[in-house]
Scaffold this motif. Structure first.
Motif, short mmCIF file in Angstrom:
data_model
loop_
_atom_site.label_atom_id
_atom_site.label_comp_id
_atom_site.label_asym_id
_atom_site.label_seq_id
_atom_site.Cartn_x
_atom_site.Cartn_y
_atom_site.Cartn_z
N PRO A 1 -42.38 -68.67 -28.68
CA PRO A 1 -42.86 -69.51 -27.30
C PRO A 1 -42.76 -70.77 -27.34
N MET A 2 -42.24 -71.26 -28.25
CA MET A 2 -42.17 -72.73 -28.33
C MET A 2 -40.88 -73.35 -28.01
N ARG A 3 -40.87 -74.35 -27.25
CA ARG A 3 -39.80 -75.03 -26.66
C ARG A 3 -39.24 -75.95 -28.07
N CYS A 4 -37.85 -76.47 -27.75
CA CYS A 4 -37.32 -77.29 -28.88
C CYS A 4 -36.12 -78.12 -28.18
N HIS A 5 -35.93 -79.41 -28.84
CA HIS A 5 -35.12 -80.13 -28.45
C HIS A 5 -33.66 -80.09 -29.12
N CYS A 6 -33.66 -79.40 -30.23
CA CYS A 6 -32.48 -79.20 -30.98
C CYS A 6 -31.73 -77.73 -30.74
N HIS A 7 -30.59 -77.70 -31.11
CA HIS A 7 -29.95 -76.41 -31.15
C HIS A 7 -30.50 -75.66 -32.42
N GLY A 8 -30.34 -74.18 -32.24
CA GLY A 8 -31.03 -73.51 -33.05
C GLY A 8 -30.07 -73.06 -34.19
N GLY A 9 -30.38 -71.88 -35.06
CA GLY A 9 -29.54 -71.82 -36.11
C GLY A 9 -29.62 -72.58 -37.36
N GLN A 10 -30.77 -73.15 -37.57
CA GLN A 10 -30.78 -74.08 -38.77
C GLN A 10 -31.53 -73.32 -39.97
N ASN A 11 -30.96 -73.97 -41.03
CA ASN A 11 -31.65 -73.60 -42.51
C ASN A 11 -32.94 -74.84 -42.53
N LEU A 12 -33.30 -74.59 -43.73
CA LEU A 12 -34.85 -75.31 -44.23
C LEU A 12 -34.39 -76.92 -43.92
N ARG A 13 -33.39 -77.28 -44.44
CA ARG A 13 -32.96 -78.51 -44.33
C ARG A 13 -32.75 -79.18 -42.95
N GLY A 14 -31.81 -78.31 -42.38
CA GLY A 14 -31.77 -78.79 -41.09
C GLY A 14 -33.09 -78.71 -40.05
N ALA A 15 -33.98 -77.60 -40.28
CA ALA A 15 -35.07 -77.82 -39.77
C ALA A 15 -35.85 -78.95 -39.75
N VAL A 16 -35.96 -79.46 -41.02
CA VAL A 16 -36.85 -80.56 -41.29
C VAL A 16 -35.99 -81.86 -40.52
N GLN A 17 -34.81 -82.02 -40.63
CA GLN A 17 -33.95 -83.17 -40.20
C GLN A 17 -34.22 -83.14 -38.59
N TYR A 18 -34.09 -81.89 -37.89
CA TYR A 18 -34.25 -81.96 -36.44
C TYR A 18 -35.47 -81.60 -35.85
N SER A 19 -36.44 -81.29 -36.94
CA SER A 19 -37.84 -80.83 -36.39
C SER A 19 -37.80 -79.68 -35.46
N CYS A 20 -37.28 -78.73 -35.86
CA CYS A 20 -37.35 -77.35 -35.10
C CYS A 20 -38.37 -76.74 -35.12
N ASN A 21 -39.00 -76.64 -33.79
CA ASN A 21 -40.08 -75.88 -33.63
C ASN A 21 -40.10 -74.62 -33.83
N PRO A 22 -39.30 -73.76 -33.16
CA PRO A 22 -38.95 -72.42 -33.25
C PRO A 22 -39.06 -71.80 -34.81
N TYR A 23 -38.39 -72.78 -35.50
CA TYR A 23 -38.08 -72.47 -36.97
C TYR A 23 -39.48 -72.39 -37.72
N PHE A 24 -40.32 -73.38 -37.53
CA PHE A 24 -41.44 -73.29 -38.25
C PHE A 24 -42.46 -72.54 -37.59
N TYR A 25 -42.35 -72.12 -36.30
CA TYR A 25 -43.02 -70.98 -35.93
C TYR A 25 -42.78 -69.55 -36.63
N ASN A 26 -41.40 -69.63 -36.87
CA ASN A 26 -41.27 -68.20 -37.62
C ASN A 26 -41.62 -68.09 -39.12
N VAL A 27 -41.42 -69.47 -39.68
CA VAL A 27 -41.95 -69.59 -41.11
C VAL A 27 -43.49 -69.58 -41.03
N PHE A 28 -44.21 -70.09 -40.23
CA PHE A 28 -45.52 -69.60 -40.46
C PHE A 28 -46.27 -68.32 -40.06
N ARG A 29 -45.40 -67.70 -38.93
CA ARG A 29 -45.65 -66.11 -38.73
C ARG A 29 -45.40 -65.11 -39.95
#
Length: 651
Positions: free
Chosen positions: A339-367
């Motif tokens: 349900p969260m918007r993001c300013h980066c492109h998807g399909g990131q691993n952990l390093r990329g998610a931290v680098q680009y601060s991917c909201n949906p990635y950490f939504y799924n991590v927390f879930r």
């Protein structure tokens, strides 16, 4: 018969006489009560107040020292003033001020000295010294005024002022007297006992007119005053002043630590003020002006301000999820189903998610973390997962007081299962969809800048932190440092799980969410940006946050920056942090373009004048003849309770 009675009477008289003689012998020879009472009239006990200890930075540069001044005390019972008007003119006070001060002195005690005027400079005292001989009951006492040559760190240092009546009455062990000075706030209060020193006492002989006649018994019973201990702090005042200059026209804070020791290198609360303002005879006027300042400079923001941490909190989510086994660095999450918007492109691993601060990635991590417990019931699984989440996050120092050596540290907020049970009025009546905003550092989370700087130091240390502190020693480094400021606090996260997070943080600075100008050559800064929702309505921008450390593989400095109302964390906050790290590591500023940009920025919100409240209109009831007829105010302008709605955290 008469002869016997005569001897009885003689015996009684002899007994009475002997009793009187014995009593006289006791009073004259054995008992010294009257002798001591007479001595009190001719011997004066003078208390000598020691100089407070001075305060230095880590490089032995003076932060606080003492300037000699004179305090004038008055004993109302002894006062003799031939011409009150002339006396007021000499002291440069009004007659009403004189009457007020004398009234307070009499209320305190007619026989004991109390403060009449404080902090007379050497020049002012020299002007009135000769004339004071004509005014009995006034006595000058040499004292000291705190002076702050560095003109910085006002909130962390605190100030020294006259002790309050409440504190005077609540002393466990009587030490202070009316008119004494005591440390308030900051280090002055925290280390008051060490800084104040130990009082001395001198016994002086005086005649019936109160004129000193020299030392009593050549000072045999005198005790020397011992100056307070000098405090060496961990502050690097050169970097501190530079950080101050970067935060001009901004509201927020800068905190920098030495990761290995937990020593605080920089502690900026902006806007700040010159600490000398609260170390003068104009204390009351200056203090009132600071209280009325709309930007609240008296708040020590590094330890007293609470913000939502925004995307900087994603670092903790990544670490605890790896330790829990619900996240592997190679895992890839897209944007679908979030349900969260993001300013980066998807399909990131952990390093990329931290680098680009991917909201949906950490939504799924927390879930996945919350539901990674084998429970089939969604509501029960959420509660079990949240308890585990809370316990693991808490080990990073979140939701508690770190125990730094300053008073007034706030604990912030780390929500618990019980909190949500109360919020939703019952057990198992809420689930992940009610708390998912925590995944990106929003919702009910509240964290102070010092805790985020401590988080950066923890990651720099690859798994532990030492409680942040200002003290480096008394007299010399390492002496008198409390044991709790040497103890390691483990997060219980394996070292291997920090490595992909750190690589992602370095990527964020090199070619991620951080402005390219902040990637300063030779610094090797690793960081994470964040944008915290601004709870105050009417402000256009949210708060800019950045935490990081440098260099990457041998960290010497960890830093956290908050700039209120400045928008994206990768611009305002990251720029300040990069410049502070560069100045500390290189002892100079080479990124002049970035330096000029930061100093030119102005993020002060406009001051909205407070309108005086208008009287509430009233009107009589139509039927004023009724017995219960009264004038009642109209119920207008009632607003519903504000509700914090979890939103989108930026980078």
């Amino acid at each position: 018969m008469l002869e016997n009675r005569k001897w009885v009477i003689i015996g009684v008289f002899c007994l009475v006489g002997l009793t009187f003689l014995a009593r006289l012998f006791y009073l004259q020879v054995l008992d010294d009560t009257y002798s001591l009472g007479a001595s009190k009239n001719s011997i004066k006990r003078v208390v000598e107040v020691p100089y407070r200890g001075q305060i230095y930075d880590r490089n032995n540069e003076l932060l606080v020292y003492n300037t000699p001044v004179y305090d004038l005390y008055v004993t109302p019972k002894q006062v003799r003033i031939p011409d009150t008007t002339a006396f007021c003119q000499m002291m440069a006070i009004t007659r009403s001020d004189f009457d007020s001060i004398m009234g307070l002195a009499k209320n305190y005690s007619s026989l004991k000295p109390s403060l009449f005027m404080r902090q007379l400079s050497k020049e002012d005292f020299a002007r009135i010294q000769d004339a004071l001989v004509d005014y009995r009951g006034f006595e000058p006492v040499i004292s000291a005024m705190r002076t702050y040559p560095a003109h910085t760190m006002a909130n962390a240092l605190g100030y020294v002022s006259e002790i309050s009546r409440k504190k005077l009455d609540n002393q466990d062990i009587p030490y202070y007297r009316q008119g004494d000075y005591v440390g308030h706030n900051g280090l002055e209060e925290q280390y008051e006992e060490q800084l104040r020193g130990k009082r001395g006492v001198k016994f002086m002989m005086q005649n019936v007119r109160g004129v000193n006649k020299g030392s009593w018994k050549n000072g045999a019973f005198d005790t020397l005053a011992l100056a307070g201990q000098n405090l060496i702090t961990s502050i690097d005042v050169e970097v501190q002043r530079y950080a101050d200059s970067l935060m001009v026209n901004k509201v927020g804070s800068v905190v920098a630590l030495e990761p290995e020791t937990g020593e605080i290198l920089v502690s900026v609360s902006a806007p700040t003020y010159d600490p000398n303002l609260l170390s003068s005879r104009s204390f009351s006027k200056n203090y009132r002006a600071l209280i009325k300042n709309p930007y609240k400079p008296l708040i020590n923001r590094p330890i007293m301000a609470s913000y939502r941490p925004g995307s900087t909190f994603k670092l903790i989510q990544a670490l605890i999820a790896q330790q829990d086994g619900s996240l592997h660095p190679s895992m890839v999450y897209g944007h679908g189903g979030s349900p969260m918007r993001c300013h980066c492109h998807g399909g990131q691993n952990l390093r990329g998610a931290v680098q680009y601060s991917c909201n949906p990635y950490f939504y799924n991590v927390f879930r996945k973390f919350i539901y990674h417990n084998g429970e089939t019931n969604t509501f029960k699984a959420s509660a079990v997962g949240m308890r585990k989440w809370h316990d693991m996050v808490e080990k990073f120092g979140i939701g508690q007081r770190l125990g730094i050596d300053l008073p007034s540290e706030l604990k912030g907020n780390l929500p618990t299962v019980d909190d949500y049970d109360k919020m939703y009025r019952g057990q198992y009546r809420w689930k992940f969809s009610n708390v998912y905003s925590l995944s990106i550092g929003e919702g009910e989370l509240l964290i102070s800048p010092i805790k985020l700087a401590n988080l950066a130091a923890t990651i720099a240390n690859r798994g532990y932190y030492i409680t942040p502190h200002y003290i480096k020693g008394f007299g010399k480094p390492g002496v008198g440092v409390p044991a709790e400021y040497r103890q390691r606090h483990e997060t219980d996260i394996d070292r291997q799980y920090y490595l992909p997070v750190i690589e992602g943080m370095r990527g964020a600075v090199v070619h991620g969410t951080v402005t390219p100008l902040a990637n300063i050559a030779g610094v090797e800064l690793c960081g994470k940006t964040g944008t915290s929702q601004n709870a105050k309505r009417g402000h256009k921008f949210d708060h800019s946050i950045f935490i990081g450390f440098a260099p990457m593989n041998n960290p010497k400095i960890a830093v956290a920056v908050f700039v209120e109302n400045a928008g994206w964390g990768g611009d305002a906050a990251a720029s300040v942090a990069a410049l502070v790290a560069e100045r500390y590591l290189k002892r100079k500023t080479e990124a002049t373009r970035l330096d000029q940009k930061v100093k030119a920025a102005n993020y002060l919100p406009p001051v909205v004048p407070v309108k005086p409240k208008e009287p509430v209109p009233i009107r009589p009831r139509k039927d004023s003849s009724r017995k219960d007829s009264v004038l009642k105010p109209l119920m207008t302008g009632i607003k519903p309770k504000s509700v914090v709605v979890p939103g989108v955290s930026g980078n």
